[in-house]
Design a protein around this motif. Structure first.
Motif, PDB file in Angstrom:
ATOM      1  N   ILE A   1       5.421  -3.801  13.818  1.00 14.32           N
ATOM      2  CA  ILE A   1       4.320  -3.296  14.634  1.00 14.32           C
ATOM      3  C   ILE A   1       3.480  -2.314  13.816  1.00 14.32           C
ATOM      4  O   ILE A   1       2.260  -2.286  13.905  1.00 14.32           O
ATOM      5  N   HIS A   2       4.152  -1.500  13.003  1.00 10.34           N
ATOM      6  CA  HIS A   2       3.491  -0.511  12.142  1.00 10.34           C
ATOM      7  C   HIS A   2       3.922  -0.813  10.708  1.00 10.34           C
ATOM      8  O   HIS A   2       4.906  -0.271  10.218  1.00 10.34           O
ATOM      9  N   PRO A   3       3.215  -1.716  10.009  1.00  5.81           N
ATOM     10  CA  PRO A   3       3.669  -2.160   8.680  1.00  5.81           C
ATOM     11  C   PRO A   3       3.763  -1.010   7.681  1.00  5.81           C
ATOM     12  O   PRO A   3       2.837  -0.192   7.565  1.00  5.81           O
TER      13      PRO A   3
ATOM     14  N   ASP B   1      -2.835   4.078  -2.542  1.00  4.39           N
ATOM     15  CA  ASP B   1      -3.531   3.367  -1.465  1.00  4.39           C
ATOM     16  C   ASP B   1      -2.666   2.159  -1.117  1.00  4.39           C
ATOM     17  O   ASP B   1      -2.674   1.144  -1.829  1.00  4.39           O
ATOM     18  N   LEU B   2      -1.891   2.279  -0.036  1.00  2.00           N
ATOM     19  CA  LEU B   2      -0.925   1.253   0.353  1.00  2.00           C
ATOM     20  C   LEU B   2      -1.481   0.501   1.562  1.00  2.00           C
ATOM     21  O   LEU B   2      -1.661   1.084   2.642  1.00  2.00           O
ATOM     22  N   ASN B   3      -1.758  -0.778   1.374  1.00  2.00           N
ATOM     23  CA  ASN B   3      -2.372  -1.587   2.424  1.00  2.00           C
ATOM     24  C   ASN B   3      -1.438  -2.745   2.766  1.00  2.00           C
ATOM     25  O   ASN B   3      -1.091  -3.542   1.897  1.00  2.00           O
ATOM     26  N   MET B   4      -1.029  -2.826   4.038  1.00  2.00           N
ATOM     27  CA  MET B   4      -0.106  -3.867   4.487  1.00  2.00           C
ATOM     28  C   MET B   4      -0.708  -4.623   5.669  1.00  2.00           C
ATOM     29  O   MET B   4      -1.182  -3.993   6.620  1.00  2.00           O
TER      30      MET B   4
ATOM     31  N   ASP C   1      -2.181 -15.848  18.405  1.00  2.00           N
ATOM     32  CA  ASP C   1      -2.280 -15.285  17.059  1.00  2.00           C
ATOM     33  C   ASP C   1      -2.255 -13.764  17.133  1.00  2.00           C
ATOM     34  O   ASP C   1      -2.939 -13.149  17.972  1.00  2.00           O
ATOM     35  N   ARG C   2      -1.506 -13.176  16.209  1.00  2.00           N
ATOM     36  CA  ARG C   2      -1.413 -11.712  16.160  1.00  2.00           C
ATOM     37  C   ARG C   2      -1.556 -11.252  14.710  1.00  2.00           C
ATOM     38  O   ARG C   2      -1.056 -11.900  13.796  1.00  2.00           O
ATOM     39  N   GLN C   3      -2.235 -10.121  14.527  1.00  2.00           N
ATOM     40  CA  GLN C   3      -2.380  -9.532  13.188  1.00  2.00           C
ATOM     41  C   GLN C   3      -2.296  -8.021  13.317  1.00  2.00           C
ATOM     42  O   GLN C   3      -2.927  -7.417  14.188  1.00  2.00           O
ATOM     43  N   ARG C   4      -1.506  -7.413  12.430  1.00  2.00           N
ATOM     44  CA  ARG C   4      -1.374  -5.977  12.405  1.00  2.00           C
ATOM     45  C   ARG C   4      -1.543  -5.480  10.976  1.00  2.00           C
ATOM     46  O   ARG C   4      -1.080  -6.144  10.046  1.00  2.00           O
ATOM     47  N   GLY C   5      -2.193  -4.360  10.826  1.00  5.11           N
ATOM     48  CA  GLY C   5      -2.424  -3.825   9.486  1.00  5.11           C
ATOM     49  C   GLY C   5      -2.267  -2.319   9.453  1.00  5.11           C
ATOM     50  O   GLY C   5      -2.359  -1.636  10.476  1.00  5.11           O
ATOM     51  N   ASN C   6      -2.016  -1.823   8.268  1.00  2.00           N
ATOM     52  CA  ASN C   6      -1.888  -0.381   8.085  1.00  2.00           C
ATOM     53  C   ASN C   6      -2.311  -0.038   6.664  1.00  2.00           C
ATOM     54  O   ASN C   6      -1.904  -0.704   5.709  1.00  2.00           O
ATOM     55  N   GLU C   7      -3.153   0.968   6.520  1.00  3.22           N
ATOM     56  CA  GLU C   7      -3.539   1.463   5.197  1.00  3.22           C
ATOM     57  C   GLU C   7      -3.183   2.935   5.110  1.00  3.22           C
ATOM     58  O   GLU C   7      -3.635   3.747   5.924  1.00  3.22           O
TER      59      GLU C   7
ATOM     60  N   THR D   1      -1.083  -5.021  -0.451  1.00  7.18           N
ATOM     61  CA  THR D   1      -1.930  -4.702  -1.601  1.00  7.18           C
ATOM     62  C   THR D   1      -1.811  -3.203  -1.861  1.00  7.18           C
ATOM     63  O   THR D   1      -2.178  -2.391  -1.007  1.00  7.18           O
ATOM     64  N   HIS D   2      -1.294  -2.861  -3.018  1.00  8.80           N
ATOM     65  CA  HIS D   2      -1.060  -1.456  -3.339  1.00  8.80           C
ATOM     66  C   HIS D   2      -1.840  -1.064  -4.588  1.00  8.80           C
ATOM     67  O   HIS D   2      -1.782  -1.757  -5.598  1.00  8.80           O
ATOM     68  N   LYS D   3      -2.563   0.027  -4.493  1.00  9.92           N
ATOM     69  CA  LYS D   3      -3.284   0.561  -5.645  1.00  9.92           C
ATOM     70  C   LYS D   3      -2.706   1.926  -5.998  1.00  9.92           C
ATOM     71  O   LYS D   3      -2.534   2.781  -5.133  1.00  9.92           O
TER      72      LYS D   3
END
Length: 321
Positions: free
Chosen positions: A13-15, A110-113, A143-149, A265-267
Motif C-alpha cells: 500500500i505504501h511502497p 531520490d527513491l521512487n517506487m 486496475d490499481r497503481q500505487r507509488g511513493n517517492e 527507480t533510485h537516484k
C-alpha cells in the motif's frame, strides 16, 4: 518469477525499499556512509604506505611510518583509526591528508517506487439450443497503481567519518555489490573519493559557480549521479472450462488475468566539496605540484620522459600496488 512478483507487489500500500530488500531506508543510508568511510580509510592507507609514493618523494619517512603503524593496528583494532591526526604528518603528506580531512560530502537520495496490480476477469456464458448455440462474453478490469517517492539529503565530512564515527556503527554494514537491487549494496564510493582527490590535487579542479570556464574560482567540487532501475513483473491467467447441461445459460468458461509489476527507480547524487581551509592548502603547494615531484637531469628528451612518468605516478597515488 510470477510468484515473486505477486508476493512483492500485491500488498504494498505504501511502497518502500524494505518490501524488496528487507532493508530500511536508514540501513541503506548506513551502508553507503560506511562504504564511504571505508573508501576514505583505504585511500589514506594506500597513499601513506605505498612503496611507489615513498620512493617517488610523495611521502616522507616519518609520514610513511605513521601510516604503516596505524594500518597494522587497524587490522586488529578498527577503533584505533579515530586516534589518527593529520597534524602528525609532515611535508607533502600533510597537505594531501589535510585535503582528505577537509572534504565534505553530501548524498541526495531520490527513491521512487511504483506498484501496479491489474486484474482482468472474463466470463463466457453459453446456451445450448436444439440445432445451435448462443454465447455471451463478459470482461472487466480492476486496475490499481500505487507509488511513493522519498527524497532526502545526508551530509558528512571525511575527517569526521574517520575521527568521530564509532567503528561499531559499520559492523556488518560493509556489503558487496547487489546487481538486482543496487542501492542496497556497494555502489562504488572508492572511485568517487579517489577521483575527487586526484582532480583537486593535480587536475586544477574548481568550483561550479564560475561562469568563465577558463577561470578557476571557488573551492573544488565534484558531483556524481547514479541511477538504478529495477523492474519485477509477472502475469497469471488461470481459467476454468465447464461442460454445460440443459438449454439454460450456463458458465462455459471463466478466467482471471492477473498482472503484477513493481518498478523501483533510485537516484543517488553524491557531491564533494573542499572547504576553504583545504583550498588554501592546495593553493600553497600547487606551484610545486605542477613543477613535478620527480626531478631529472639531461636534455629535452630526458626531461620530457621524466615529466611523462611523473604525470602517470600522480594519478596513482591513491591506488594499490
Amino acid at each position: 518469477m510470477v510468484a515473486l512478483s505477486v508476493s512483492l507487489t500485491a500488498c504494498a500500500i505504501h511502497p518502500l525499499p524494505d518490501d524488496v530488500t528487507g532493508l530500511s531506508t536508514y540501513n541503506i543510508v548506513r551502508q553507503i556512509r560506511c562504504e564511504t568511510r571505508q573508501a576514505v580509510i583505504g585511500s589514506l592507507f594506500t597513499y601513506l604506505t605505498s612503496d611507489a609514493n615513498h620512493d617517488g618523494g610523495k611521502v616522507d619517512d616519518r609520514s610513511r611510518q605513521i601510516g604503516l603503524s596505524f594500518q597494522k593496528l587497524y587490522r586488529t583494532d578498527p577503533k584505533s583509526i579515530r586516534r589518527f591526526k593529520p597534524a602528525a604528518l609532515s611535508g607533502f603528506s600533510q597537505t594531501v591528508v589535510g585535503l582528505l580531512w577537509s572534504t565534505g560530502i553530501a548524498y541526495n537520495f531520490d527513491l521512487n517506487m511504483v506498484v501496479v496490480n491489474n486484474v482482468e476477469p472474463s466470463l463466457k456464458l453459453l446456451r445450448t439450443l436444439p440445432h445451435s448455440g448462443f454465447s455471451l462474453g463478459l470482461q472487466g478490469n480492476f486496475d490499481r497503481q500505487r507509488g511513493n517517492e522519498r527524497s532526502f539529503t545526508i551530509t558528512d565530512n571525511f575527517g569526521s567519518l574517520i575521527s568521530n564515527m564509532d567503528a561499531r556503527y559499520c559492523k556488518d554494514k560493509l556489503v558487496e555489490a547487489n546487481v538486482v537491487y543496487p542501492i542496497a549494496g556497494k555502489v562504488g564510493m572508492e572511485r568517487v573519493v579517489d577521483d575527487f582527490l586526484v582532480l583537486a590535487l593535480f587536475g586544477n579542479l574548481s568550483g561550479g559557480d564560475s561562469k568563465d570556464v577558463t577561470s578557476v574560482k571557488g573551492p573544488p567540487t565534484m558531483v556524481d549521479q547514479l541511477e538504478f532501475k529495477t523492474t519485477i513483473s509477472g502475469t497469471v491467467s488461470p481459467s476454468v472450462t465447464f461442460s454445460p447441461v440443459g438449454d439454460a445459460f450456463h458458465i462455459s468458461e471463466a478466467a482471471a488475468g492477473v498482472t503484477n509489476s513493481r518498478t523501483d527507480t533510485h537516484k543517488l547524487t553524491v557531491g564533494l566539496y573542499l572547504n576553504p581551509a583545504g583550498l588554501k592548502q592546495i593553493e600553497k603547494v600547487r606551484p610545486d605540484i605542477f613543477l613535478g615531484l620527480i626531478t631529472a637531469a639531461g636534455g629535452p628528451a630526458e626531461q620530457g620522459a621524466a615529466a611523462a612518468v611523473d604525470q602517470f605516478l600522480k594519478q596513482k597515488i591513491f591506488q594499490d600496488r
